[in-house]
Design a protein around this motif. Structure first.
Motif, mmCIF file in Angstrom:
data_model
loop_
_atom_site.group_PDB
_atom_site.id
_atom_site.type_symbol
_atom_site.label_atom_id
_atom_site.label_comp_id
_atom_site.label_asym_id
_atom_site.label_seq_id
_atom_site.Cartn_x
_atom_site.Cartn_y
_atom_site.Cartn_z
ATOM 1 N N PHE A 113 0.837 -1.196 0.000
ATOM 2 C CA PHE A 113 0.000 0.000 0.000
ATOM 3 C C PHE A 113 0.874 1.248 0.000
ATOM 4 O O PHE A 113 0.646 2.190 -0.772
ATOM 5 C CB PHE A 113 -0.927 -0.008 1.219
ATOM 6 C CG PHE A 113 -1.995 1.044 1.178
ATOM 7 C CD1 PHE A 113 -3.263 0.727 0.720
ATOM 8 C CD2 PHE A 113 -1.750 2.353 1.599
ATOM 9 C CE1 PHE A 113 -4.264 1.695 0.675
ATOM 10 C CE2 PHE A 113 -2.733 3.313 1.561
ATOM 11 C CZ PHE A 113 -3.998 2.989 1.100
ATOM 12 N N ASN A 114 1.886 1.235 0.856
ATOM 13 C CA ASN A 114 2.787 2.387 0.969
ATOM 14 C C ASN A 114 3.553 2.627 -0.329
ATOM 15 O O ASN A 114 3.751 3.766 -0.744
ATOM 16 C CB ASN A 114 3.752 2.195 2.141
ATOM 17 C CG ASN A 114 4.362 3.489 2.591
ATOM 18 O OD1 ASN A 114 5.016 4.171 1.830
ATOM 19 N ND2 ASN A 114 4.120 3.832 3.848
ATOM 20 N N GLN A 115 3.962 1.551 -0.982
ATOM 21 C CA GLN A 115 4.687 1.670 -2.251
ATOM 22 C C GLN A 115 3.797 2.300 -3.327
ATOM 23 O O GLN A 115 4.248 3.129 -4.110
ATOM 24 C CB GLN A 115 5.179 0.299 -2.700
ATOM 25 C CG GLN A 115 6.020 0.346 -3.958
ATOM 26 C CD GLN A 115 6.541 -1.030 -4.330
ATOM 27 O OE1 GLN A 115 6.126 -2.048 -3.781
ATOM 28 N NE2 GLN A 115 7.455 -1.060 -5.285
ATOM 29 N N ILE A 116 2.519 1.929 -3.353
ATOM 30 C CA ILE A 116 1.601 2.446 -4.375
ATOM 31 C C ILE A 116 1.135 3.862 -4.049
ATOM 32 O O ILE A 116 1.128 4.732 -4.923
ATOM 33 C CB ILE A 116 0.379 1.510 -4.515
ATOM 34 C CG1 ILE A 116 0.829 0.165 -5.093
ATOM 35 C CG2 ILE A 116 -0.697 2.138 -5.402
ATOM 36 C CD1 ILE A 116 -0.227 -0.926 -5.015
ATOM 37 N N TYR A 117 0.761 4.114 -2.797
ATOM 38 C CA TYR A 117 0.127 5.386 -2.435
ATOM 39 C C TYR A 117 1.032 6.352 -1.665
ATOM 40 O O TYR A 117 0.644 7.486 -1.391
ATOM 41 C CB TYR A 117 -1.141 5.129 -1.623
ATOM 42 C CG TYR A 117 -2.156 4.325 -2.384
ATOM 43 C CD1 TYR A 117 -2.882 4.894 -3.441
ATOM 44 C CD2 TYR A 117 -2.382 2.984 -2.090
ATOM 45 C CE1 TYR A 117 -3.804 4.157 -4.160
ATOM 46 C CE2 TYR A 117 -3.303 2.242 -2.808
ATOM 47 C CZ TYR A 117 -4.003 2.830 -3.831
ATOM 48 O OH TYR A 117 -4.915 2.087 -4.555
ATOM 49 N N GLY A 118 2.221 5.890 -1.268
ATOM 50 C CA GLY A 118 3.162 6.772 -0.582
ATOM 51 C C GLY A 118 2.813 7.053 0.867
ATOM 52 O O GLY A 118 3.347 7.994 1.461
ATOM 53 N N GLU A 119 1.938 6.258 1.453
ATOM 54 C CA GLU A 119 1.562 6.422 2.854
ATOM 55 C C GLU A 119 1.000 5.107 3.377
ATOM 56 O O GLU A 119 0.634 4.232 2.613
ATOM 57 C CB GLU A 119 0.524 7.534 3.016
ATOM 58 C CG GLU A 119 -0.782 7.267 2.284
ATOM 59 C CD GLU A 119 -1.719 8.461 2.306
ATOM 60 O OE1 GLU A 119 -1.267 9.586 2.540
ATOM 61 O OE2 GLU A 119 -2.922 8.238 2.089
ATOM 62 N N ASP A 120 0.941 4.994 4.699
ATOM 63 C CA ASP A 120 0.337 3.806 5.306
ATOM 64 C C ASP A 120 -1.163 3.808 5.060
ATOM 65 O O ASP A 120 -1.780 4.868 4.971
ATOM 66 C CB ASP A 120 0.600 3.773 6.814
ATOM 67 C CG ASP A 120 2.009 3.327 7.167
ATOM 68 O OD1 ASP A 120 2.704 2.783 6.293
ATOM 69 O OD2 ASP A 120 2.404 3.537 8.330
ATOM 70 N N PRO A 121 -1.768 2.623 4.984
ATOM 71 C CA PRO A 121 -3.223 2.566 4.791
ATOM 72 C C PRO A 121 -3.954 3.076 6.029
ATOM 73 O O PRO A 121 -3.513 2.865 7.154
ATOM 74 C CB PRO A 121 -3.495 1.080 4.565
ATOM 75 C CG PRO A 121 -2.361 0.382 5.227
ATOM 76 C CD PRO A 121 -1.175 1.297 5.087
ATOM 77 N N ALA A 171 -9.075 1.498 4.384
ATOM 78 C CA ALA A 171 -8.362 0.591 3.480
ATOM 79 C C ALA A 171 -8.115 -0.753 4.165
ATOM 80 O O ALA A 171 -8.257 -1.813 3.550
ATOM 81 C CB ALA A 171 -7.046 1.208 3.030
#
Length: 108
Positions: free
Chosen positions: A27-35, A39
């Motif tokens: 999730f962090n890799q795709i969105y740049g933050e923790d879910p 989510a």
């Protein structure tokens, strides 16, 4: 912070669990933050429904029966539903320290 040392209960999930850590990392890799919790809830619900279908079948009746008779492991831990379809999952007792939730104890 004025909220320091306030104690709260909240859903508990083990960030050190391999599957949970993998979800957080992806999730962090795709969105740049923790879910966020939404989510996490959505992913956990998807895991629960997928496992229900694989174990019990695809019809609404099969899934409905499956929900109240089984529990499944998700990124939020073991989840099951009672006969009233209320979800039962892990809860933690936390306290606020410098604006962050810190786990005190995992409750059942």
């Amino acid at each position: 912070s004025s909220a320091n040392n306030i104690r709260i209960t909240s859903v508990f999930f083990d960030k050190d669990d391999v599957k949970t850590k993998s979800f957080f990392d992806n999730f962090n890799q795709i969105y740049g933050e923790d879910p966020g919790i939404y989510a996490i809830d959505a992913y956990s619900a998807g895991q629960y429904i997928t496992q229900s279908i694989l174990k019990c079948g695809i019809t609404a009746e099969e899934i409905n029966r499956c929900f109240t008779k089984n529990s499944f492991n998700t990124i939020k831990g073991n989840i099951k539903f009672n006969n009233l379809h209320d979800m039962q999952t892990s809860v933690g007792l936390f306290k606020i320290v410098d604006g962050h939730k810190v786990i005190i104890e995992k409750l059942k």
